[in-house]
Enzyme design. Structure first.
Site, mmCIF file in Angstrom:
data_model
loop_
_atom_site.group_PDB
_atom_site.id
_atom_site.type_symbol
_atom_site.label_atom_id
_atom_site.label_comp_id
_atom_site.label_asym_id
_atom_site.label_seq_id
_atom_site.Cartn_x
_atom_site.Cartn_y
_atom_site.Cartn_z
ATOM 1 N N SER A 1 0.835 -1.201 0.000
ATOM 2 C CA SER A 1 0.000 0.000 0.000
ATOM 3 C C SER A 1 0.876 1.260 0.000
ATOM 4 O O SER A 1 1.630 1.476 -0.930
ATOM 5 C CB SER A 1 -0.957 -0.045 1.185
ATOM 6 O OG SER A 1 -1.996 0.877 1.030
ATOM 7 N N HIS B 1 -6.976 -6.907 1.386
ATOM 8 C CA HIS B 1 -5.991 -5.854 1.125
ATOM 9 C C HIS B 1 -4.640 -6.167 1.769
ATOM 10 O O HIS B 1 -3.591 -5.917 1.177
ATOM 11 C CB HIS B 1 -6.524 -4.514 1.627
ATOM 12 C CG HIS B 1 -5.547 -3.390 1.468
ATOM 13 N ND1 HIS B 1 -4.962 -3.066 0.262
ATOM 14 C CD2 HIS B 1 -5.033 -2.522 2.380
ATOM 15 C CE1 HIS B 1 -4.146 -2.030 0.433
ATOM 16 N NE2 HIS B 1 -4.171 -1.694 1.701
ATOM 17 N N ASP C 1 -0.568 -4.856 -3.574
ATOM 18 C CA ASP C 1 -1.955 -4.412 -3.546
ATOM 19 C C ASP C 1 -2.156 -2.904 -3.488
ATOM 20 O O ASP C 1 -2.907 -2.387 -2.660
ATOM 21 C CB ASP C 1 -2.710 -5.068 -2.382
ATOM 22 C CG ASP C 1 -4.194 -5.235 -2.730
ATOM 23 O OD1 ASP C 1 -4.482 -5.760 -3.814
ATOM 24 O OD2 ASP C 1 -5.053 -4.842 -1.932
#
Length: 438
Positions: free
Chosen positions: A211, A368, A237
């Protein structure tokens, strides 16, 4: 269908339970956990927005309101914290003064076992910590035992601290989580770790970022500050388009998640029951570093609060991800994009994928927090990625200059040979030149 088949089917169906039960990693859950959780309706809202934590997670299962998501269960150890020493061999505190601020970077480290082994450098996402990679690091070393792992706590996260150099003990430095600052921090941590560990040179490095961390390691790779030691980089991700879209829902997500917990165990329980983290083993090691206990809590029944105030980071959100796709494609080194769903690809990355500019892997069973939900699969992908980019295994053809030098040497030997069979025989056996003509 015959009457006999219908009768047989009814008898079999009658024995099945009326509704399939929910199955978690461990049925033993600390009893106190449920007392602090929101109502069923509030719990539903938390789950509905949990995927908005940075970039939305496709495939996130939202529990039914009738399932009693936070129902009490028996007392057990499934929510007890784990220790970092189970996953890393040491921790380092690396201090530096930046303007009027003293930053003490905290990192978890398992050094490479030999000079030729790689060093995987991990950078977590916003609101997380270096321990989010703990279980994944363990899995990497199961596959590649000599590999090193360095996982840092970014500033204002985990155990990394900031204080005014000339201020009092309680003086806190101004919040600065700009991409430029975080990138500089990462390079400092890598080079100061080299200094502290007494390494003559840096090992070959594989940067791994989740992220926000993906944006940071991509920025470092694009700037080229690690030189030839940067072997490859992997982004987990996050892509520019979907990240920017997800930021629109961040404030709603932050307003619906619990702000306080009665204990560390209840914090672990919330993360696993809401499926924010789908792997209980990883939650037990990573979640404790996300919370801290207030000395004078406003609610004594719930003294544990978030370590990082994500709401305060809002001014930096756009800065993190703008231009990410182009930098990812342009930076030098092997490139891996590991996603939980292909719908995250934006136009620029789709074109790059069709052109074969990077490796794309998808783990649709993960949310996630892909490296926490599927640590073994993530580790295998990262190790395979490293092996494909490992320069030490490449057999390169000789350089033209070396061929010319070798040819000149052979001619010199030929010209200086004495006439007769003895000299020819000696050169033929030692130099491997075969029969030489006068």
């Amino acid at each position: 269908m015959s009457d006999f088949q219908k009768s047989f089917a009814k008898s079999r169906l009658a024995k099945l339970p009326p509704e399939a039960p929910i199955i978690f990693d461990d049925d033993n859950v600390e009893a106190e956990a449920s007392s602090s959780y929101p109502t069923d309706e509030q719990s539903h809202h938390d789950d509905d927005s949990s995927s908005a934590s940075s970039v939305s997670s496709t495939g996130t299962i939202i529990p039914s309101l009738t399932k009693h998501l936070f129902a009490k269960a028996g007392l057990g150890s499934s929510t007890s914290p784990s220790q970092w020493t189970d996953y890393f061999t040491q921790e380092l505190y690396l201090s530096e003064d930046v303007h009027d601020t003293r930053v003490t970077h905290h990192v978890y480290l398992t050094p490479p076992a030999e000079k030729s082994a790689p060093l995987f450098v991990m950078h977590h996402g916003a609101g997380s910590s270096g321990l989010s990679f703990a279980v994944c690091a363990e899995e990497i070393r199961k596959i590649l035992p000599k590999a090193g792992i360095l996982s840092l706590d970014a500033r204002n996260h985990g155990s990394t601290t900031l204080n005014k150099v000339n201020g009092g003990a309680g003086d806190q430095a101004e919040l600065d989580l700009g991409l430029e600052t975080l990138s500089r921090d990462l390079v400092f941590v890598i080079k100061d770790t080299q200094s502290k560990m007494g390494w003559e040179t840096l090992p070959d490095i594989v940067l791994v970022g989740h992220s926000l961390g993906g944006a940071v390691i991509t920025d470092v790779a694009k700037k080229g500050e690690l030189g030839s030691k940067l072997l490859a980089y992997a982004v987990l991700d996050v892509v520019e388009g979907s990240a920017m879209d997800a930021l629109q829902n961040m404030e709603r997500y932050l307003s619906t998640r619990p702000s306080r917990f009665p204990s560390i165990a209840s914090g672990i329980e919330w993360h696993t029951r809401s499926r924010t983290i789908r792997n209980r083993t990883s939650a037990r090691i990573s979640v404790p570093s996300l919370l801290h206990k207030e000395a004078e809590p406003t609610d004594p029944s719930k003294p544990w609060v978030w370590q990082t105030n994500l709401g305060a980071t809002k001014p930096f959100w756009e800065n993190w991800f703008v231009g990410l796709s182009r930098k990812f494609l342009d930076a030098r080194g092997g490139k891996l994009l590991l996603l939980a769903g292909t719908d995250r690809l934006d136009k620029e990355l789709m074109i790059g994928q069709m052109q074969g500019k990077y490796q794309l892997q998808v783990l649709p069973d993960a949310g996630h927090f892909i490296h926490e939900d599927q640590p073994a699969k993530t580790a295998q992908i990262l190790v395979d990625f490293y092996k494909r980019n490992d320069r030490s295994t490449l057999v390169l053809p000789p350089k033209v200059a070396d061929i010319q030098a070798s040819s000149a040497m052979k001619k010199g030997l030929n010209g200086g040979l004495p006439k007769g069979g003895a000299g020819q025989s000696q050169v033929s056996s030692q130099g491997g030149l075969g029969s030489l003509k006068e």
